[in-house]
Motif scaffolding. Structure first.
Motif, PDB file in Angstrom:
ATOM      1  N   ALA A  35      -8.058   6.471   3.061  1.00 50.16           N
ATOM      2  CA  ALA A  35      -7.833   5.179   2.412  1.00 50.16           C
ATOM      3  C   ALA A  35      -7.238   4.172   3.379  1.00 50.16           C
ATOM      4  O   ALA A  35      -7.608   2.987   3.368  1.00 50.16           O
TER       5      ALA A  35
ATOM      6  N   ARG B 192      -5.749  14.890  -7.469  1.00 50.04           N
ATOM      7  CA  ARG B 192      -6.336  14.290  -8.669  1.00 50.04           C
ATOM      8  C   ARG B 192      -5.695  14.826  -9.948  1.00 50.04           C
ATOM      9  O   ARG B 192      -5.495  14.093 -10.917  1.00 50.04           O
TER      10      ARG B 192
ATOM     11  N   GLU C  77      -7.512   9.715  -3.662  1.00 50.39           N
ATOM     12  CA  GLU C  77      -8.155   9.697  -2.342  1.00 50.39           C
ATOM     13  C   GLU C  77      -7.184  10.212  -1.291  1.00 50.39           C
ATOM     14  O   GLU C  77      -5.963  10.155  -1.468  1.00 50.39           O
ATOM     15  N   ASP C  78      -7.722  10.700  -0.184  1.00 47.71           N
ATOM     16  CA  ASP C  78      -6.893  11.107   0.941  1.00 47.71           C
ATOM     17  C   ASP C  78      -6.224   9.883   1.564  1.00 47.71           C
ATOM     18  O   ASP C  78      -6.848   8.834   1.732  1.00 47.71           O
ATOM     19  N   ALA C  79      -4.953  10.012   1.926  1.00 51.35           N
ATOM     20  CA  ALA C  79      -4.185   8.878   2.425  1.00 51.35           C
ATOM     21  C   ALA C  79      -4.762   8.323   3.722  1.00 51.35           C
ATOM     22  O   ALA C  79      -4.878   7.102   3.890  1.00 51.35           O
TER      23      ALA C  79
ATOM     24  N   ILE D 251      -2.299   5.408  -3.358  1.00 52.58           N
ATOM     25  CA  ILE D 251      -3.241   6.452  -2.966  1.00 52.58           C
ATOM     26  C   ILE D 251      -2.595   7.804  -3.209  1.00 52.58           C
ATOM     27  O   ILE D 251      -1.533   8.098  -2.652  1.00 52.58           O
ATOM     28  N   GLU D 252      -3.236   8.638  -4.009  1.00 54.21           N
ATOM     29  CA  GLU D 252      -2.739   9.995  -4.285  1.00 54.21           C
ATOM     30  C   GLU D 252      -3.908  10.968  -4.184  1.00 54.21           C
ATOM     31  O   GLU D 252      -4.891  10.840  -4.916  1.00 54.21           O
ATOM     32  N   ALA D 253      -3.796  11.935  -3.271  1.00 56.82           N
ATOM     33  CA  ALA D 253      -4.898  12.866  -3.032  1.00 56.82           C
ATOM     34  C   ALA D 253      -5.044  13.898  -4.138  1.00 56.82           C
ATOM     35  O   ALA D 253      -6.153  14.408  -4.372  1.00 56.82           O
TER      36      ALA D 253
ATOM     37  N   LEU E 150       1.055   5.230   0.160  1.00 52.57           N
ATOM     38  CA  LEU E 150       0.357   6.466   0.496  1.00 52.57           C
ATOM     39  C   LEU E 150       1.166   7.617  -0.087  1.00 52.57           C
ATOM     40  O   LEU E 150       2.238   7.936   0.404  1.00 52.57           O
TER      41      LEU E 150
ATOM     42  N   HIS F 208      -5.581   5.222  -6.909  1.00 49.82           N
ATOM     43  CA  HIS F 208      -6.827   5.780  -6.403  1.00 49.82           C
ATOM     44  C   HIS F 208      -6.611   7.242  -6.038  1.00 49.82           C
ATOM     45  O   HIS F 208      -5.620   7.582  -5.367  1.00 49.82           O
TER      46      HIS F 208
ATOM     47  N   GLU G  63      -1.543  -1.091  -4.249  1.00 49.92           N
ATOM     48  CA  GLU G  63      -2.556  -0.036  -4.232  1.00 49.92           C
ATOM     49  C   GLU G  63      -1.831   1.280  -3.970  1.00 49.92           C
ATOM     50  O   GLU G  63      -1.046   1.385  -3.020  1.00 49.92           O
TER      51      GLU G  63
ATOM     52  N   LEU H 296       0.862  -1.176   0.000  1.00 49.39           N
ATOM     53  CA  LEU H 296       0.000   0.000   0.000  1.00 49.39           C
ATOM     54  C   LEU H 296       0.899   1.226   0.000  1.00 49.39           C
ATOM     55  O   LEU H 296       1.704   1.405   0.917  1.00 49.39           O
TER      56      LEU H 296
END
Length: 251
Positions: free
Chosen positions: A133, A105, A128-130, A101-103, A78, A126, A99, A76
């Protein structure tokens, strides 16, 4: 004769400022990502195991030691940037499930458009906020969590608390490892606080940084490691000592 056009810089307004993709004149498909002028990531699409920034190589050492040879990892990430480490892990440990996660966009759209991921690489991104997520991730689902999230030169406060450390521990498997890119300088109030917070959850902690940073001579990057199982300190020390020095500044 190669008639391919010379790559040109790309500039785009993203959620957190102005991002630029700058081609490396020495490597045909390599790019430096900056945000508001600060280097964030470097990626060579033809050589994903080429890691230009020293702190990224330290994080890669952690990935290298996180699994038995040839065993895929569940990772994962972040913070995404140019997806340098996910590309690296996909190259050295095929079939790993990752996976990201990158806030931001806008940044994610820029990177995926101009620096596309190879097909069937096992990487899912994705926007999304770390923290959100992480708290939604399944329990005991990750072998490793890599955190590299900055707001300017600092890690966002909601990714530094005891509760955040507890959330990371919930997602990691019992022998899993948390690795974070942090930054600080003497007298190291932030790093001391992070070590204190993570020590409430994890039995084993370590810091990896350049001697000049640890001696308080300059502000710089430090990799925080945390695990409920013993860390491979000797192996990481060997890898760190033999790694070459970066020719570019860290993000």
């Amino acid at each position: 004769m190669d008639d391919a056009p010379e790559p040109i810089p790309v500039t785009r307004a993203v959620d957190c400022g102005t991002a630029k993709l700058l081609p490396d004149v020495d490597r045909p498909r390599a790019w430096l990502l900056t945000v508001d002028g600060a280097p964030q990531s470097y990626v060579d699409l033809d050589a994903p195991t080429h890691l230009e920034f020293e702190y990224v190589r330290r994080l890669a050492h952690v990935l290298d030691e996180a699994a038995a040879p040839g065993r895929p990892l569940d990772a994962l990430h972040l913070g995404g940037g140019a997806l340098t480490l996910p590309r690296y892990l996909a190259a050295v440990l095929p079939h790993s499930r990752q996976e990201v996660i990158e806030a931001d966009r806008g940044l994610l759209a820029l990177v995926t458009e101009h620096l596309p991921l190879p097909g069937d690489c096992g990487i899912t991104v994705h926007a999304e906020d770390a923290r959100t997520a992480l708290e939604a991730a399944p329990e005991d689902s990750a072998d490793v969590i890599v955190a590299d999230v900055f707001g300017g030169s600092r890690v966002p406060a909601h990714l530094t608390s005891v509760e955040y450390a507890q959330a990371a521990a919930r997602v990691l498997r019992p022998d899993g490892c948390y690795a974070a890119n942090l930054a600080d300088g003497a007298p190291f109030g932030f790093l001391r606080g992070q070590l204190a917070n993570f020590s409430t959850v994890f039995e084993h902690l370590a810091l990896i940084a350049e001697p000049s940073v640890l001696r308080g001579r300059r502000f710089g990057n430090a990799v925080l490691l945390a695990s409920r199982a013993p860390l491979p300190i000797a192996a990481l020390a060997r890898r760190t000592c033999t790694a070459r020095t970066s020719s570019r500044p860290p993000g």
